[in-house]
Each structure stands twice: as C-alpha cells, then as structure tokens.
Design a protein around this motif. Structure first.
Motif, PDB file in Angstrom:
ATOM      1  N   GLU A  60       1.015  70.016  69.589  1.00  0.00           N
ATOM      2  CA  GLU A  60       1.620  69.221  70.644  1.00  0.00           C
ATOM      3  C   GLU A  60       2.464  70.130  71.543  1.00  0.00           C
ATOM      4  N   PRO A  61       2.751  69.698  72.784  1.00  0.00           N
ATOM      5  CA  PRO A  61       3.533  70.542  73.702  1.00  0.00           C
ATOM      6  C   PRO A  61       4.885  70.982  73.145  1.00  0.00           C
ATOM      7  N   ALA A  62       5.527  70.149  72.337  1.00  0.00           N
ATOM      8  CA  ALA A  62       6.858  70.488  71.812  1.00  0.00           C
ATOM      9  C   ALA A  62       6.805  71.490  70.667  1.00  0.00           C
ATOM     10  N   ASP A  63       5.628  71.757  70.137  1.00  0.00           N
ATOM     11  CA  ASP A  63       5.515  72.669  69.010  1.00  0.00           C
ATOM     12  C   ASP A  63       5.763  74.111  69.443  1.00  0.00           C
ATOM     13  N   ASN A 112       6.378  77.578  74.895  1.00  0.00           N
ATOM     14  CA  ASN A 112       6.950  77.511  73.545  1.00  0.00           C
ATOM     15  C   ASN A 112       6.382  78.582  72.611  1.00  0.00           C
ATOM     16  N   ALA A 113       6.047  79.730  73.179  1.00  0.00           N
ATOM     17  CA  ALA A 113       5.675  80.891  72.363  1.00  0.00           C
ATOM     18  C   ALA A 113       6.931  81.725  72.181  1.00  0.00           C
ATOM     19  N   ARG A 137      18.298  69.614  64.591  1.00  0.00           N
ATOM     20  CA  ARG A 137      18.532  68.861  65.829  1.00  0.00           C
ATOM     21  C   ARG A 137      17.739  67.558  65.871  1.00  0.00           C
ATOM     22  N   ARG A 138      16.932  67.352  64.843  1.00  0.00           N
ATOM     23  CA  ARG A 138      16.037  66.201  64.821  1.00  0.00           C
ATOM     24  C   ARG A 138      15.173  66.171  66.075  1.00  0.00           C
ATOM     25  N   ALA A 139      14.729  67.339  66.455  1.00  0.00           N
ATOM     26  CA  ALA A 139      13.918  67.488  67.660  1.00  0.00           C
ATOM     27  C   ALA A 139      12.450  67.230  67.342  1.00  0.00           C
ATOM     28  N   GLU A 140      11.694  66.945  68.380  1.00  0.00           N
ATOM     29  CA  GLU A 140      10.260  66.801  68.230  1.00  0.00           C
ATOM     30  C   GLU A 140       9.643  68.179  67.986  1.00  0.00           C
ATOM     31  N   GLY A 141       8.502  68.166  67.357  1.00  0.00           N
ATOM     32  CA  GLY A 141       7.747  69.408  67.216  1.00  0.00           C
ATOM     33  C   GLY A 141       7.875  70.064  65.865  1.00  0.00           C
ATOM     34  N   ILE A 142       6.895  70.926  65.599  1.00  0.00           N
ATOM     35  CA  ILE A 142       6.875  71.769  64.415  1.00  0.00           C
ATOM     36  C   ILE A 142       6.780  73.216  64.885  1.00  0.00           C
ATOM     37  N   THR A 143       6.890  74.130  63.953  1.00  0.00           N
ATOM     38  CA  THR A 143       6.700  75.547  64.252  1.00  0.00           C
ATOM     39  C   THR A 143       5.484  76.043  63.489  1.00  0.00           C
ATOM     40  N   VAL A 144       4.689  76.870  64.151  1.00  0.00           N
ATOM     41  CA  VAL A 144       3.507  77.476  63.545  1.00  0.00           C
ATOM     42  C   VAL A 144       3.663  78.991  63.622  1.00  0.00           C
ATOM     43  N   VAL A 145       3.475  79.672  62.494  1.00  0.00           N
ATOM     44  CA  VAL A 145       3.603  81.132  62.476  1.00  0.00           C
ATOM     45  C   VAL A 145       2.300  81.752  61.999  1.00  0.00           C
ATOM     46  N   PHE A 146       1.833  82.751  62.746  1.00  0.00           N
ATOM     47  CA  PHE A 146       0.603  83.474  62.435  1.00  0.00           C
ATOM     48  C   PHE A 146       0.943  84.837  61.830  1.00  0.00           C
ATOM     49  N   GLY A 165      10.077  75.644  51.707  1.00  0.00           N
ATOM     50  CA  GLY A 165       9.794  74.667  50.671  1.00  0.00           C
ATOM     51  C   GLY A 165      11.043  73.953  50.172  1.00  0.00           C
ATOM     52  N   ILE A 166      12.123  74.704  50.020  1.00  0.00           N
ATOM     53  CA  ILE A 166      13.385  74.106  49.555  1.00  0.00           C
ATOM     54  C   ILE A 166      13.924  73.097  50.570  1.00  0.00           C
ATOM     55  N   TRP A 167      13.912  73.499  51.838  1.00  0.00           N
ATOM     56  CA  TRP A 167      14.520  72.685  52.892  1.00  0.00           C
ATOM     57  C   TRP A 167      13.548  71.695  53.530  1.00  0.00           C
ATOM     58  N   LYS A 168      12.286  71.713  53.090  1.00  0.00           N
ATOM     59  CA  LYS A 168      11.261  70.803  53.635  1.00  0.00           C
ATOM     60  C   LYS A 168      11.176  70.915  55.163  1.00  0.00           C
ATOM     61  N   LEU A 169      11.053  72.147  55.611  1.00  0.00           N
ATOM     62  CA  LEU A 169      11.027  72.393  57.049  1.00  0.00           C
ATOM     63  C   LEU A 169       9.648  72.100  57.652  1.00  0.00           C
ATOM     64  N   PRO A 170       9.606  71.740  58.933  1.00  0.00           N
ATOM     65  CA  PRO A 170       8.339  71.474  59.625  1.00  0.00           C
ATOM     66  C   PRO A 170       7.685  72.783  60.079  1.00  0.00           C
TER      67      PRO A 170
END
Length: 328
Positions: A60-63, A112-113, A137-146, A165-170
C-alpha cells in the motif's frame, strides 16, 4: 475471477514493471563499461525482477521499504522517478539524492523508500525502527525489508527478527536467496537449505516461494503483508531466485559454471511470464513489443536527462550531512 486470479490490467503492470527494471539495468551494464560515464560500483539484480515487482506491487502507499545494494527493481516498482534515479546513479545533482548517494545508498522518501545500504545485514535493524514507529504512532502501513541469503546469518538480522517477534511489529522480512553471497554458494555459508524456517524461532510465519514466478511472489506477499497489518506481528518470505550477473559489474563470474547460468537463464522470470500472458490471451505480440519499446524509450530519456545534468558543485559538499531539528 477466482480468489487466486489477478486482474488482467494488474498482470500487464507486473510484466511491464519487470521489463522496465531489466531494460534499466541493461543500460547500466553498457554505461558502466564506458570510461568516466558512470562512477562507482554497479551492483545489479538481473534475473531477480520478479521478487522486486511481486513484493512491492502487493504493498500500500503508506508502506515503507528498506532495500539493500540491489535496489533498482524495488525502487522502480515503487514508482521512483526514472530520470532522477538514473541521474543519481550517474552522480548528477538532479538525482534523487543530489548526486551524493550513487547507486548504493539510495533513499527516496517520496515513495516511502527509507534507505538502501551496502552494509551486509544493515537493513533489518533500521527497518525494525521504522516498523516500531508505525506501531507506536498507530500509523497506517507496514515496513518491508529486503536482504540476501548472505545477510541472513548476520547477527543484526537475527536481532531484528527477535525484537520484531517480541514486540509484534508490522515488519515483513524478505530474503532474496539468489544462490550467491558474493562468490560463496549457500552450502558454504548457510547451515540450512531452508532459511525461511528460521522464522519459527522468532514466533512469526515464514514461507518460501519461487522467486522467478511473479504471480506466486505477489500472492504470498499480499498474504503475509495482511498478516503484518492485522497486528499479529512480523512475517518472513524466502524467495528463491538467481543472480545472473556478478556480485558487481567488475566481477566476471569465473567461479560460476556456465551450465548453471544456462539453466537459470531458461527460468528467466520475464520470459516465463511473457509466455504465460501470451498463452492466457492477456497480451499479444504487438502489446509485448509496445511494452518493450516504451521501456527502452523511457530509459533512453532518463540517460539523456542525466547526461544533460551537472555534477553537484563543491559548495554542496557539507550539505545534507546533518538532519535539521524541527522548529530549529
């Protein structure tokens, strides 16, 4: 249309995205062989286009994306301006980073790169911070790392996976297993043939996928991105693909069996998808040709733009070194 089918217009865009990346990097190959035309080390992802296109097209655009030294496909699939990207690689002031990043340290906040890095395993800890900020921040979007298979054993990657994993991050981890870590094969540096299974140790789902099948990559990315968006924590994808060129353009791959290159050339993601779209009646030969010509034209225009652009002046040497605090 069934649940697993992709609309024809999206399938066309997936194909066009891969073709654009291939044409873009093929031009870099040519330019890098010309004296004083393209400074610095050029590290390309020829043969890996389906991973970049498939993953990024499911976002999504916010990611936010965090890339590594083979970032061109990720950035182009994300919508980075072609002219400015080429100008940056050619170290011109009209580049996305003013000609200071070159090809190896690109950042394109407009799409968002967040960053790219040549430091092996540097991306995941920084992506962790981006995902933490999104959650906090309870913001929209996730982060993807390559990152690559060579980076997968770095302590920084495991630390990032553990905290995510501990913090259940997106946070979606994407390992592009291209069969080579520099000049090392996986069996020389990796104790397991299934890197994705490491995800179990950090309480996140992990799956592998044929990284040369763009639709398979897209479907899995959409599935695991949805998991990350749901608040259930991170996920892990291992995409099996192949690096068709050397570690960099100075590397002539003397350590690679030519027969292996031939085998993987036959599995070319663009060639495979082209035939699939022809067989399914989504595209015809005329449309295939038009997509190729459009990509070539856009790349040529980008080169002309970069050639006409000046190098950054000496007065810019100390700019963009420090971040200006808000309200300063």
């Amino acid at each position: 249309m069934t649940e697993n089918q992709i609309a024809p217009d999206l399938r066309t865009r997936l194909y066009a995205s891969m073709v654009l990346t291939r044409k873009f990097e093929e031009k870099i190959v040519v330019l890098s062989q010309e004296q004083n035309r393209m400074p610095g080390m050029q590290i390309l992802a020829n043969g890996q286009e389906a991973v970049a296109t498939g993953i990024v097209s499911a976002l999504e655009p916010a990611d936010v994306i965090v890339s590594n030294h083979r970032s061109h496909g990720h950035l182009l699939a994300r919508g980075t301006d072609l002219d400015s990207l080429m100008a940056e690689i050619m170290a011109k002031e009209t580049g996305v980073n003013g000609g200071k990043a070159g090809t190896l340290h690109l950042a394109v906040p407009e799409v968002n790169a967040l960053m790219t890095s040549t430091v092996v395993g540097a991306g995941p800890p920084l992506a962790l911070g981006a995902a933490f900020a999104q959650q906090y921040r309870r913001a929209e979007g996730i982060t993807v790392v390559f990152f690559g298979d060579g980076a997968a054993a770095e302590g920084s990657v495991h630390e990032a996976m553990n905290l995510a994993g501990i913090w259940k991050l997106p946070l979606l981890f994407v390992c592009e297993n291209n069969c080579w870590a520099g000049a090392q094969r996986p069996e020389e540096h990796c104790a397991t043939r299934n890197i994705f299974q490491r995800a179990q140790g950090y309480d996140m789902p992990g799956q592998s996928v044929d990284g040369n099948d763009v639709e398979a990559v897209y479907h899995l990315a959409a599935e695991l991105a949805a998991h990350c968006r749901s608040g259930r924590g991170p996920a892990f994808i291992e995409a099996h693909t192949y690096r068709m060129r050397g570690h960099g353009e100075q590397d002539h791959q003397h350590y690679v069996n030519p027969a292996e290159l031939e085998i993987w050339s036959a599995r070319c993601p663009i060639r495979r998808y082209r035939q699939k779209l022809l067989d399914d009646g989504v595209l015809d030969e005329a449309r295939i040709l038009a997509i190729d010509q459009d990509a070539e034209t856009r790349v040529a225009t980008a080169v002309a733009f970069a050639d006409a652009s000046p190098y950054p002046g000496p007065e810019t040497a100390l700019t963009d070194v420090f971040v200006q605090p808000p309200n300063a």
